[in-house]
Design a protein around this motif. Structure first.
Motif, short mmCIF file in Angstrom:
data_model
loop_
_atom_site.label_atom_id
_atom_site.label_comp_id
_atom_site.label_asym_id
_atom_site.label_seq_id
_atom_site.Cartn_x
_atom_site.Cartn_y
_atom_site.Cartn_z
N MET A 180 15.87 2.90 -11.85
CA MET A 180 15.32 2.35 -12.26
C MET A 180 14.73 1.24 -11.30
SD MET A 180 17.74 0.13 -14.63
CE MET A 180 16.70 -0.60 -15.54
N SER A 181 13.65 0.99 -11.66
CA SER A 181 12.42 0.18 -10.58
C SER A 181 12.79 -1.59 -10.67
CB SER A 181 10.80 -0.04 -11.23
OG SER A 181 10.35 1.44 -10.78
N ILE A 182 12.74 -1.81 -9.02
CA ILE A 182 13.11 -3.10 -8.90
C ILE A 182 11.67 -3.71 -9.45
CG2 ILE A 182 13.04 -5.08 -7.43
CD1 ILE A 182 13.93 -3.06 -5.39
N ARG A 183 12.42 -4.89 -10.57
CA ARG A 183 10.93 -5.49 -11.29
C ARG A 183 10.91 -7.37 -10.19
NH1 ARG A 183 12.87 -7.21 -16.57
NH2 ARG A 183 14.80 -7.13 -14.69
N VAL A 184 9.58 -7.24 -9.92
CA VAL A 184 9.33 -8.41 -9.14
C VAL A 184 8.20 -9.04 -10.02
CG1 VAL A 184 7.75 -9.35 -7.28
CG2 VAL A 184 9.44 -6.78 -7.02
N VAL A 185 8.01 -10.14 -10.00
CA VAL A 185 6.82 -11.50 -10.47
C VAL A 185 6.68 -12.16 -8.71
CG1 VAL A 185 7.26 -13.87 -10.70
CG2 VAL A 185 8.44 -12.09 -12.35
N VAL A 186 5.32 -12.30 -8.80
CA VAL A 186 4.45 -13.05 -7.93
C VAL A 186 3.66 -14.08 -8.19
CG1 VAL A 186 2.45 -12.02 -6.57
CG2 VAL A 186 4.39 -10.16 -6.95
N ALA A 187 4.52 -14.92 -7.06
CA ALA A 187 3.32 -16.18 -7.43
C ALA A 187 2.47 -16.83 -6.35
CB ALA A 187 5.25 -17.32 -7.38
N ASP A 188 1.30 -17.22 -6.36
CA ASP A 188 0.12 -17.27 -5.29
C ASP A 188 -0.27 -18.11 -6.20
OD1 ASP A 188 -1.61 -17.30 -4.10
OD2 ASP A 188 0.05 -16.21 -2.48
N ASP A 189 -1.22 -19.33 -5.92
CA ASP A 189 -1.72 -19.72 -6.17
C ASP A 189 -3.56 -19.11 -6.10
OD1 ASP A 189 -2.01 -20.43 -3.69
OD2 ASP A 189 -3.12 -22.40 -4.54
N GLN A 190 -4.20 -18.08 -5.37
CA GLN A 190 -4.72 -17.97 -4.96
C GLN A 190 -5.05 -16.13 -5.62
OE1 GLN A 190 -5.80 -17.11 -0.75
NE2 GLN A 190 -6.11 -19.19 -0.62
N GLU A 191 -5.98 -15.77 -6.35
CA GLU A 191 -6.10 -14.54 -7.21
C GLU A 191 -6.39 -13.24 -6.64
OE1 GLU A 191 -8.63 -12.32 -10.92
OE2 GLU A 191 -9.25 -14.90 -10.34
N ILE A 192 -6.82 -13.69 -5.34
CA ILE A 192 -6.99 -12.23 -4.69
C ILE A 192 -5.93 -12.26 -3.87
CG2 ILE A 192 -8.24 -13.83 -2.38
CD1 ILE A 192 -10.08 -11.31 -1.78
N ALA A 193 -5.18 -13.02 -2.72
CA ALA A 193 -3.59 -12.98 -3.07
C ALA A 193 -3.10 -12.35 -3.71
CB ALA A 193 -2.93 -13.93 -2.19
N ARG A 194 -2.61 -12.26 -5.10
CA ARG A 194 -1.45 -12.19 -5.99
C ARG A 194 -2.44 -10.94 -6.37
NH1 ARG A 194 -3.65 -16.49 -8.83
NH2 ARG A 194 -3.99 -14.90 -10.90
N THR A 195 -3.19 -10.01 -5.98
CA THR A 195 -3.68 -9.13 -6.41
C THR A 195 -3.99 -7.87 -5.19
OG1 THR A 195 -6.18 -9.51 -7.57
CG2 THR A 195 -5.54 -7.85 -6.74
N GLY A 196 -3.83 -8.40 -4.11
CA GLY A 196 -3.16 -8.02 -2.85
C GLY A 196 -2.05 -7.65 -3.11
N LEU A 197 -0.94 -7.88 -3.38
CA LEU A 197 0.57 -7.89 -3.88
C LEU A 197 1.08 -7.12 -4.43
CD1 LEU A 197 1.88 -12.26 -2.38
CD2 LEU A 197 1.56 -9.75 -1.11
N ARG A 198 -0.11 -7.52 -5.77
CA ARG A 198 0.45 -6.43 -7.58
C ARG A 198 -0.17 -4.94 -6.20
NH1 ARG A 198 1.00 -6.00 -12.46
NH2 ARG A 198 1.50 -7.72 -12.98
N MET A 199 -0.72 -5.02 -6.11
CA MET A 199 -1.21 -3.82 -5.42
C MET A 199 -0.65 -2.84 -4.81
SD MET A 199 -5.81 -3.64 -5.62
CE MET A 199 -5.62 -2.52 -4.74
N ILE A 200 -0.06 -3.63 -3.04
CA ILE A 200 0.91 -3.28 -2.34
C ILE A 200 2.06 -2.75 -3.11
CG2 ILE A 200 2.43 -3.99 -0.09
CD1 ILE A 200 -0.30 -5.76 0.55
N LEU A 201 2.67 -3.60 -3.82
CA LEU A 201 3.72 -3.54 -4.45
C LEU A 201 4.03 -2.10 -5.17
CD1 LEU A 201 5.19 -7.51 -4.87
CD2 LEU A 201 6.08 -5.22 -2.95
N ASP A 202 2.86 -2.59 -5.80
CA ASP A 202 2.91 -1.26 -7.54
C ASP A 202 2.51 0.43 -6.97
OD1 ASP A 202 3.40 -3.35 -9.86
OD2 ASP A 202 1.59 -3.14 -9.71
N ALA A 203 2.19 0.17 -5.13
CA ALA A 203 2.17 1.05 -4.37
C ALA A 203 3.45 2.13 -4.03
CB ALA A 203 0.90 1.04 -3.75
#
Length: 218
Positions: free
Chosen positions: A1-24
């Protein structure tokens, strides 16, 4: 099973970058994003992810308070929180660790380190990045306490002192086993013993105790 993660950052570009890195990363899935700490807490309570990745400076509720609510002392079923920040905010990182964070990273950490931190947190461990931790703990050892750190009722054994020193230097369990020529299960046993004797919850707090008691050269 995948490790499920919640990402919190007030900068949208930072959240997007973290999501892309982790989802990969294989075996890791971002299941929620938040732009502020209050929303992050709500998501974490509803989704119950294995790991939360929080920025420190966020509106409505900062990362330190969000961490304390989800993972602080007295929380019956804590969520693993990893703090991600910049070195300029080192005093806030120290406060976040006191609040119950299971590790922290700089925002320029590479994908490999980010994935390692998430996996370590999900496995009940804590990533202490050696290039950051030593400086932080040396600089702020003792600054978070009004009184000297408590001494263990039962003295540490010679081997426990060795394991303590390696944890404070940011070594992983595997690295400790190799350095001290002991098995991985023995390392885990020593770390469990250290947590019990020191009255701490994780290896981050073990490392802080080592610096606060001058077990590690500053």
């Amino acid at each position: 099973m995948s490790i499920r993660v919640v990402v919190a950052d007030d900068q949208e570009i930072a959240r997007t970058g973290l999501r892309m890195i982790l989802d990969a990363q294989p075996g890791i899935e971002v299941v929620g994003e938040a732009a502020d700490g209050r929303r992050a807490v709500e998501l974490a309570r509803r989704l119950r992810p294995e790991v939360c990745l929080f920025d420190i400076r966020m509106p409505r509720l900062d990362g330190i308070e969000a961490t304390r609510i989800l993972a602080g002392p007295g929380v019956a079923d804590p969520v693993a929180v990893v703090v991600i920040t910049t070195f300029d905010l080192d005093e806030y990182v120290y406060a976040a660790l006191r609040a119950g964070a299971r590790g922290f990273l700089l925002k320029d950490a590479g994908p490999g380190m980010l994935a390692q931190a998430v996996r370590a947190a999900a496995g009940g461990d804590a990533l202490i990045a050696p290039n950051v931790t030593a400086r932080l703990l040396r600089a702020f050892a003792g600054s978070g306490r009004a009184a000297p750190p408590a001494q263990p009722i039962d003295p540490l054994t010679e081997r426990e002192e060795e394991v303590l020193a390696t944890v404070a230097r940011g070594r992983t369990n595997t690295e400790i086993a190799e350095e001290l020529h002991i098995s991985l299960s023995t390392v885990k046993s020593h770390i469990a013993s250290l947590m019990a004797k020191l009255g701490v919850r994780n290896r981050v707090e073990i490392a802080m105790w080592a610096y606060e008691t001058d077990r590690v050269r500053r």
